[in-house]
Structure formats: structure tokens, C-alpha cells
Design a protein around this motif. Structure first.
Motif, short mmCIF file in Angstrom:
data_model
loop_
_atom_site.label_atom_id
_atom_site.label_comp_id
_atom_site.label_asym_id
_atom_site.label_seq_id
_atom_site.Cartn_x
_atom_site.Cartn_y
_atom_site.Cartn_z
N GLY A 469 0.43 -1.47 0.19
CA GLY A 469 -0.22 0.36 0.11
C GLY A 469 1.06 1.29 -0.09
O GLY A 469 0.68 1.89 0.14
N SER A 470 2.32 1.16 0.74
CA SER A 470 3.35 2.34 -0.13
C SER A 470 3.17 2.98 -1.09
O SER A 470 2.85 2.31 -2.62
CB SER A 470 4.42 2.11 0.80
N VAL A 471 3.23 4.67 -1.65
CA VAL A 471 3.01 5.31 -2.49
C VAL A 471 4.49 5.50 -2.74
O VAL A 471 5.02 6.15 -2.29
CB VAL A 471 2.22 6.44 -2.29
N HIS A 473 7.29 6.87 -6.63
CA HIS A 473 7.24 6.53 -7.43
C HIS A 473 8.75 7.44 -8.13
O HIS A 473 9.55 7.49 -7.10
CB HIS A 473 6.13 7.47 -7.86
N CYS A 476 10.79 10.40 -6.30
CA CYS A 476 10.25 9.90 -5.48
C CYS A 476 12.05 9.80 -3.63
O CYS A 476 12.60 9.89 -4.54
CB CYS A 476 9.24 9.08 -4.37
N ALA A 504 4.42 -1.52 -4.62
CA ALA A 504 3.40 -0.23 -3.83
C ALA A 504 2.46 0.73 -4.45
O ALA A 504 1.51 1.44 -3.52
CB ALA A 504 4.42 1.00 -4.27
N ASN A 505 2.30 0.43 -6.16
CA ASN A 505 0.76 0.58 -6.58
C ASN A 505 -0.58 -0.44 -6.30
O ASN A 505 -1.60 -0.09 -7.32
CB ASN A 505 1.69 0.78 -7.92
N ARG A 507 -3.02 -1.19 -4.53
CA ARG A 507 -4.19 -0.98 -3.42
C ARG A 507 -5.80 -1.58 -3.71
O ARG A 507 -6.01 -1.42 -4.39
CB ARG A 507 -4.73 0.24 -3.44
N LYS A 550 9.52 2.37 4.27
CA LYS A 550 9.01 2.26 3.12
C LYS A 550 8.20 1.15 2.86
O LYS A 550 8.08 0.16 1.84
CB LYS A 550 8.80 3.29 2.51
#
Length: 651
Positions: A469-471, A473, A476, A504-505, A507, A550
């Protein structure tokens, strides 16, 4: 050369580690034995170090000796030191009133290798009683319920005032061959005597539990390479967010863990059982940092320790199978459960794999802390990663800001707060390296044998497992914790193996659906350190975070930018550009990027930077400012401009 004159000294102190001797010439056997006994007492007063002023009378008058008598007196002191397994070293020679005077240092070096060392990081939510637990274990005195025991553990004044640990406090807990704790008064109660009277030493590293100090906690978990992690959970608070955070990092790094359930004296049995259920849920939960290997492992079982438990068997198996996590209910006020915990610590074996620490390999020492002492010079503290560090040895310190290494000499070594001549791989030590400025040293640097290939890494590739669920990219900025290294790095590129979307993407909209599964694909990222080069090795594991954790990663390749003599001229120019007066800014706003401050007046002195940077003159609203065209691979960072610090508002 003319010797400096020695002024009158204060009278000889009756206590302490300083002894005056007018002369020691042709001493008898009885006199020699008296000198040995006297030196032993002076060494005890000085925690293993004594100083002799030869040619000086008891009232401090520097009478002086002839060259022959001074040499005989020094040889007598060396013979006394040899009888006590000590070294004698001449510190200085000066002119007295009628001859020469000399100052000789006698130091006791202990064989620290005969004493096993187990490192344990104490972590958990703030207010859980971590510092109190460490204070009670190392002092032998129970807490008064108001936090009296933790006062011996706190390092800073503000920690005492607000009761919150903000730094790493290191305390030693010693055991003799009979299992008795050597910290307590019947053994002297001093850290300096622990190694001498102990068969085993436990190094307890007390870490902060507040989210504000998470960076310090992660730096110690990755940099100090602990054998075990002690997760302290307060019985009246239970499992909270930072408890989950700490346990996730411990499990991801593969550190064997045990749990201490503190403050059991203020809750009833029902509450203890409820917290145990929370602990079972914490341990049984899937690891948030998606790792295909660890996802297939069976979660460890929670084992509540009681008087009937076979603690010795549990302690011996912990470092190898990791199939169970013991939970020790403890009260630091009543003393309940402390005996079981002390027995467990006595029986705990080394958790680290000795194969990771080769004694035959060239020397490698990782720096975690440093300080400057006027009388000694620079002191660096860290871990011997491989080989053996010895006094007098010459090593290469780096990487420096200019991507080079500096030759230094090891003047003295302390490990377990004890002076020693050598320190083997796997042990923590403090090294004195005089002649080095404090500003040149930082955590994350290394000391290498001259034969080892020097590495200075700015860009590296890694396989990563982000938290579900971490965002994250491309572009970053994350903080990397890799051993003792702690530095911000920009994620230049980010890709998966093509069969799945990046973790990470991912969800899931419906978490209760059985059809929802975490992706299993490999995720690869390229990182670029923002400030300075680091010593990075392939297969190194690291934690990356942005406030909260993260994910974790493992280095798969590096780009070595260590400087050699052929590129010295151009790299000095680049070093000047990257270390002094120009400030890099985003063109879209006034917020500076996380980049170094550069050299004033160097905006036009950029010849020789190619192929690192190419400049094109572009106009801005206020004046012409050269813009930087970045190398291939980091175009996505965005448009940047170079401006003098004095022109900050205009840019």
C-alpha cells in the motif's frame, strides 16, 4: 634538539593513577615486588592506566637524572609492567634541574577474545519501560515506580527531564563462569572491571520508542548488527503502531527476537491474556514487506515463559530455528520474572553467523559514531566487519566528499570499554585515529586495508520489497538505512518484471475478497544518493523510509566512482562545485532540492565538469542564470537552475 624545560609539579597525590619516582636503579627483589604491588594499585585507580614521573621527587621538584640512570629507571618500569602483563610507553622527556625527567605510561591490555559478547537492541513503544528494564538489569536495584532505575541509562539532560529516550544508550551486563552478574557491588560494580571478571558480556542497546526517533532506532538495528532484538511491550498499553513498526523491521532484517511484557504488577490476569492475544496476532500477521521467501515461512509461535519453562533449551534454539518467540512477563518494581529473564540472557548464544565475519580477510571497519577528545584526537566507534584491527596498523578512511580515501594510523583500541591491542571481526570497538579532522568523518564511512579495492558509490541498483500500500514512484526521495549508512536517496527509476504491477501501486478495493492477492513480481529500482558517496557492497540489505518505513531492499549492482590519480584534476573541480557556494533550486518554486550547497563564485568555473554536467545559459525573470542539463538516467528529476546564495530571492 633542545628538550623543553619541566616546571615544578604539584605534590604526588596519595590516590589516583600518578606516581612520582626520583630513580629506580639497581632495585632489590623485595623492592621490585613492592613496585609491582604499587603499580597494580595505581592501575586499579586509573581503570587500567597509570603514569610514572621519573626524576621527580615526591614534593613535585623535577630534580632530573643522568642519561644512564634515566635509562635504568625506564627499564625497571618496563620490567614491572611486563610482570603485570602491561605495556610501558615513554610519553615525553624534558629537562629537569640537574638532568632529565620522563613521563611513562603503563597500560593494562586485557584479552577480550576470551569473553564472549552478545549484542541486544531493546526496542518498543515509548512508555513501555525499556530504559527502566535496562537500568534494573545492569544495576541490580528495583525501580521505585517513578522511574528511578532509568536515570542510570539516560544520556542527555532532556531525557531525564521528559523521561523519553532520544539516543542510543549502551550498557554492559556481565556474567562470570558460575552465572553470577558481575555488575553488582560484590564484583566491584564498575564497567572497567567487567571484562576482567566476566566470562560473558551482554551489550544492551537502549533505543528510543517515539516516532520522532525512528531514524535513530533504524540506524542502530541496521548498523550495530545485533544478535537479538528485545521487544518491550507494556502490559497496560498493549501492541501499538510503533510496536508493529519495530517488529516489522526486526523480522524483515532477520534478527532473532524475544518479547518482554513489562509492568505486569499494575494489571490483572485478564489484561495479560488480552495482550498475549495481541502479540499472537502481531507475530502471525503476514510480513508487510513483501518477500516471496518469507511469505512461505510459518509464523513463529508465541511461548509464554513460566517457572516450569525449559529456558535453557529455548535460549539455545533461538538463534538457529527462529520458530518460537519467548515472552517474559516482568515487573521492574516487584522483581517478578526478572530471574527468568536474567537466566535466559546468561544462556543466550551468539545470534550472528560467524561466517559473515572472516578473520583471514583484509581489514574492514564500519564507522557508526565519532567524537573528538583534545588529549587523544579523533575517536571512531563501529564494528569490525572482517579481518583484525591492530594498534599501529595503517588503514584507508573514506569515502571522503571528493570520492577519495585518506591514509590513517590506529593509535589505540578500546572494546567493551577495555583497552586492547587487537580486535577481531564481529566485535564493536573504538579506535583512536589522530591527525584527522572531525569534520572529515561521518557515520557510514569505513576503514579498509590498503590492499582492498576502494569504493565510492553514488548510484546503485536494488531489488526492493515495499510495504503493502505504500506510494512510491520515480523521483521520490527516501532515506536509506544500510548498515551504518543513513542518507537521503532519490529513486531514479522503478520497474517490475512485467508480469505484475509494482507492489507499491497495488491498492485492493475490497480487502475482504478472497480473490485479492498481493503481487509476487520482482521490483527493481535505481537509487542516487543526494549528498555524498558511500561505501556500498553488492548484496547489502537496507531499509528505506519516508517518515514511516516504506520497505526493504537488497543491492544488486553499484556504480563505483572512487577517484584515482588520473582524474584528480577534473574531480577536484567537481568537488569544489559540489561542496561550496551555489544552490540548486527547482525552477517551479523556491523550495531547494535536497542537494549540496555549492561554491560561491563557482558559477562560471565549470570547465572540467564534463561529462558530469553541461551548462547552457538561459534567461530568468531577474538575470541570466546558467541551467544544468543533467546526465542520462535522472532527466525526470525536473528542470533545475543554478543561483548564487546571495541571489536566492531573485532566483
Amino acid at each position: 634538539a633542545k628538550l623543553p624545560a619541566c616546571g615544578r609539579l604539584p605534590p604526588e597525590p596519595q590516590e589516583g593513577n600518578i606516581e612520582y619516582k626520583l630513580q629506580l636503579v639497581d632495585v632489590t627483589a623485595d623492592k621490585f615486588q613492592h613496585l609491582v604491588t604499587q603499580c597494580k594499585w595505581r592501575l586499579k585507580e586509573g581503570n587500567g592506566t597509570a603514569f610514572y614521573q621519573l626524576g621527580v621527587e615526591d614534593d613535585g621538584n623535577p630534580e632530573g637524572l643522568s642519561d644512564i640512570n634515566l635509562e635504568k629507571s625506564i627499564n625497571t618500569i618496563k620490567s614491572v609492567a611486563a610482570r603485570l602483563c602491561c605495556d610501558a610507553k615513554i610519553l615525553r622527556v624534558a629537562r629537569g634541574l640537574r638532568g632529565k625527567v620522563a613521563q611513562v605510561q603503563v597500560r593494562h591490555f586485557r584479552d577480550v577474545e576470551q569473553c564472549s559478547d552478545v549484542r541486544i537492541c531493546v526496542v518498543g513503544e515509548e512508555g513501555g519501560g525499556k530504559s527502566t528494564l535496562v537500568g534494573v538489569l545492569t544495576s541490580g536495584d528495583l525501580d521505585d515506580g517513578q522511574g528511578s532505575a532509568r536515570m542510570n541509562v539516560f544520556v542527555h539532560r532532556h531525557e531525564i527531564e521528559d523521561g523519553r529516550t532520544s539516543s542510543a544508550s549502551v550498557k554492559l551486563l556481565g556474567y562470570d563462569q558460575k552465572g553470577r552478574i558481575t555488575n553488582y557491588q560484590e564484583f566491584g560494580g564498575e564497567d572497567a572491571n567487567l571484562v576482567e571478571v566476566s566470562d560473558k558480556v551482554i551489550t544492551l542497546i537502549d533505543l528510543g520508542g517515539h516516532e520522532r526517533y525512528l531514524k535513530t532506532t533504524l540506524a542502530n538495528l541496521t548498523g550495530r548488527r545485533p544478535d537479538y532484538a528485545c521487544l518491550v511491550i507494556c502490559a497496560n498499553i498493549g501492541v501499538k503502531d510503533m510496536t508493529r513498526e519495530h517488529y516489522s523491521v526486526i523480522r524483515a532484517l532477520g534478527i532473532p527476537a524475544f518479547i518482554v511484557l513489562s509492568k505486569t504488577d499494575i494489571v490483572n490476569e485478564l489484561r495479560i491474556e488480552a495482550v498475549l492475544n495481541q502479540i499472537r496476532g502481531l507475530v502471525a500477521a503476514p510480513l508487510e514487506m513483501i518477500n516471496m521467501v518469507q511469505q512461505k515461512e510459518t509464523p513463529p509461535a508465541v511461548c509464554l515463559i513460566s517457572k516450569e519453562s525449559n529456558i535453557e533449551d529455548i535460549a539455545q534454539k533461538m538463534a538457529t530455528d527462529k520458530k518460537s518467540i519467548p515472552v517474559f512477563p516482568v515487573s521492574c518494581v516487584t522483581g517478578e520474572g526478572l530471574a527468568s529473564l536474567k537466566f535466559f540472557l546468561r544462556k543466550a548464544s551468539l545470534g550472528r553467523d560467524n561466517r559473515d565475519y572472516s578473520l583471514e580477510a583484509p581489514t574492514e571497519f564500519a564507522v557508526t559514531e565519532h567524537q573528538y577528545i583534545d588529549e587523544v584526537g579523533l575517536i571512531v566507534t563501529g564494528t569490525v566487519m572482517q579481518g583484525v584491527v591492530r594498534t599501529g596498523q595503517q588503514l584507508m578512511l573514506g569515502p571522503l566528499a571528493n570520492h577519495e580515501y585518506k591514509r590513517v594510523r590506529i593509535n589505540s583500541i578500546h572494546t567493551k570499554r577495555t583497552p586492547t591491542k587487537a580486535c577481531n571481526a564481529g566485535l564493536m570497538a573504538s579506535l583512536a585515529i589522530p591527525g584527522v579532522k572531525e569534520q572529515q568523518v561521518r557515520p557510514g564511512m569505513v576503514l579498509l586495508a590498503p590492499c582492498v579495492k576502494r569504493v565510492a558509490v553514488v548510484v546503485f541498483d536494488a531489488e526492493i520489497w515495499p510495504v503493502a500500500g505504500s506510494v512510491i514512484h520515480p523521483n521520490c526521495e527516501l532515506v536509506i538505512h544500510m548498515g551504518p549508512i543513513r542518507q537521503a536517496a532519490r529513486m531514479v527509476s522503478f520497474e517490475s518484471d512485467g508480469s505484475t504491477v509494482p507492489v507499491a501501486n497495488f491498492r485492493p478495493k475490497d480487502k475482504s475478497s478472497d480473490a485479492v492477492k498481493f503481487p509476487r513480481g520482482r521490483t527493481r529500482a535505481r537509487f542516487r544518493f543526494c549528498y555524498r558517496p558511500e561505501y556500498v557492497k553488492v548484496n547489502s540489505r537496507f531499509v528505506f523510509r519516508e517518515r514511516r518505513t516504506k520497505g526493504i531492499g537488497q543491492v544488486i549492482s553499484v556504480e563505483n566512482s572512487a577517484r584515482d590519480n588520473t582524474s584528480k584534476t577534473s574531480m577536484m573541480t567537481q568537488s569544489r562545485f559540489l561542496s561550496e557556494g551555489i544552490l540548486i533550486r527547482q525552477s517551479s518554486g523556491d523550495t531547494p532540492l535536497h542537494s549540496p550547497v555549492l561554491d560561491p563564485g563557482a558559477a562560471n568555473d565549470v570547465e572540467g565538469l564534463s561529462p558530469f554536467l553541461s551548462l547552457e545559459n538561459q534567461s530568468s525573470n531577474s538575470k541570466n542564470i546558467p541551467a544544468i542539463s543533467l546526465p542520462e538516467g535522472i532527466e525526470a528529476i525536473g528542470n533545475v537552475r543554478v543561483a548564487r546564495i546571495s541571489d536566492r530571492k531573485q532566483s
